[in-house]
Write a protein that holds these residues in place. Structure first.
Motif, mmCIF file in Angstrom:
data_model
loop_
_atom_site.group_PDB
_atom_site.id
_atom_site.type_symbol
_atom_site.label_atom_id
_atom_site.label_comp_id
_atom_site.label_asym_id
_atom_site.label_seq_id
_atom_site.Cartn_x
_atom_site.Cartn_y
_atom_site.Cartn_z
ATOM 1 N N CYS A 161 -43.987 -18.357 -45.527
ATOM 2 C CA CYS A 161 -45.313 -18.804 -45.944
ATOM 3 C C CYS A 161 -45.418 -18.727 -47.463
ATOM 4 O O CYS A 161 -45.076 -17.712 -48.060
ATOM 5 N N ASP A 204 -47.991 -19.537 -50.851
ATOM 6 C CA ASP A 204 -49.341 -19.769 -51.355
ATOM 7 C C ASP A 204 -49.409 -21.151 -52.007
ATOM 8 O O ASP A 204 -48.598 -21.479 -52.873
ATOM 9 N N ARG A 205 -50.386 -21.948 -51.597
ATOM 10 C CA ARG A 205 -50.525 -23.292 -52.155
ATOM 11 C C ARG A 205 -50.891 -23.287 -53.637
ATOM 12 O O ARG A 205 -50.680 -24.278 -54.326
ATOM 13 N N ALA A 206 -51.432 -22.176 -54.151
ATOM 14 C CA ALA A 206 -51.797 -22.094 -55.562
ATOM 15 C C ALA A 206 -50.593 -21.812 -56.456
ATOM 16 O O ALA A 206 -50.692 -21.911 -57.678
ATOM 17 N N SER A 207 -49.455 -21.478 -55.874
ATOM 18 C CA SER A 207 -48.260 -21.160 -56.654
ATOM 19 C C SER A 207 -47.716 -22.406 -57.349
ATOM 20 O O SER A 207 -47.667 -23.491 -56.771
ATOM 21 N N SER A 235 -42.013 -13.313 -58.830
ATOM 22 C CA SER A 235 -43.427 -13.317 -58.447
ATOM 23 C C SER A 235 -44.348 -13.407 -59.654
ATOM 24 O O SER A 235 -45.516 -13.733 -59.508
ATOM 25 N N ALA A 286 -41.292 -13.949 -51.669
ATOM 26 C CA ALA A 286 -42.082 -14.079 -50.439
ATOM 27 C C ALA A 286 -41.690 -12.973 -49.470
ATOM 28 O O ALA A 286 -40.522 -12.613 -49.361
ATOM 29 N N HIS A 288 -44.956 -23.973 -55.326
ATOM 30 C CA HIS A 288 -45.256 -24.516 -54.002
ATOM 31 C C HIS A 288 -44.821 -25.972 -53.854
ATOM 32 O O HIS A 288 -44.002 -26.306 -52.994
ATOM 33 N N GLN A 335 -61.379 -9.752 -47.298
ATOM 34 C CA GLN A 335 -59.996 -9.886 -47.757
ATOM 35 C C GLN A 335 -59.393 -8.514 -48.046
ATOM 36 O O GLN A 335 -58.233 -8.260 -47.727
ATOM 37 N N ASP A 367 -54.827 -20.616 -47.006
ATOM 38 C CA ASP A 367 -54.447 -20.913 -48.384
ATOM 39 C C ASP A 367 -52.932 -20.973 -48.583
ATOM 40 O O ASP A 367 -52.449 -21.005 -49.702
ATOM 41 N N HIS A 368 -52.186 -21.003 -47.488
ATOM 42 C CA HIS A 368 -50.724 -21.065 -47.531
ATOM 43 C C HIS A 368 -50.199 -22.288 -46.786
ATOM 44 O O HIS A 368 -50.909 -22.894 -45.984
ATOM 45 N N ARG A 422 -56.161 -7.106 -46.210
ATOM 46 C CA ARG A 422 -54.990 -6.770 -47.032
ATOM 47 C C ARG A 422 -54.563 -5.326 -46.807
ATOM 48 O O ARG A 422 -53.388 -5.015 -46.695
#
Length: 159
Positions: free
Chosen positions: A52, A54-57, A86, A36, A60, A5, A128-129, A9
């Motif tokens: 896109c 993040d599903r953890a947001s 953010s 984003a 979301h 990662q 993860d998005h 990144r």
């Protein structure tokens, strides 16, 4: 070879991007938004964009469930707004932020450099998005310089 990662990144940080705030109205008209930079145009006919998220947001699910969203392009000098959307708690993100609505009712930030008011066209899970595809129902732009994100920091263009 599996790419770490950190390595991924680092490589992607060399790609300068614009900075946006994606906004939508949740249940009972509560506005949600998130910063984003994974954004691009997809098609002219019909006019489509993708973003896109993040599903953890915490933003979301309300944004995905809204069925519409606005893509607000930030201008140079709006780093504070990018950081607010953010990092701040959801209930503080829209504090003292002026917005209006256009075609879909999604919040359009009054100080945005440009905005695209979109109906959800499709979604796609990707790692993860979630990739949101929006059909642009209305849009507008102002004169000004963009806010950029490069090498992990907000930047202003030096033309």
């Amino acid at each position: 070879m599996t790419v770490s990662q950190a390595r991924f990144r680092d490589a992607m940080s060399a790609f300068a991007t614009g900075v946006t705030v994606v906004t939508a109205l949740g249940e009972e008209g509560v506005p949600f938004g998130i910063t984003a930079n994974a954004v691009t145009s997809v098609s002219l006919h019909p006019p489509l964009v993708l973003v896109c998220i993040d599903r953890a947001s915490s933003s979301h699910d309300p944004i995905v469930d809204a069925g519409a969203f606005a893509l607000n392009v930030l201008g140079a000098g709006q780093e504070g707004l990018a950081r607010r959307f953010s990092g701040d708690r959801h209930d503080r993100r829209f504090r003292d932020v002026e917005f209006s609505s256009r075609e879909t009712g999604s919040p359009v930030l009054e100080t945005a450099l440009a905005w695209l008011d979109c109906r959800m066209w499709n979604t796609l899970g990707a790692g993860d998005h979630t990739v949101l595809f929006g059909e642009v129902a209305d849009c507008g732009a102002e004169e000004g310089e963009p806010l950029l994100f490069f090498r992990g920091a907000f930047r202003r263009p030096r033309w």
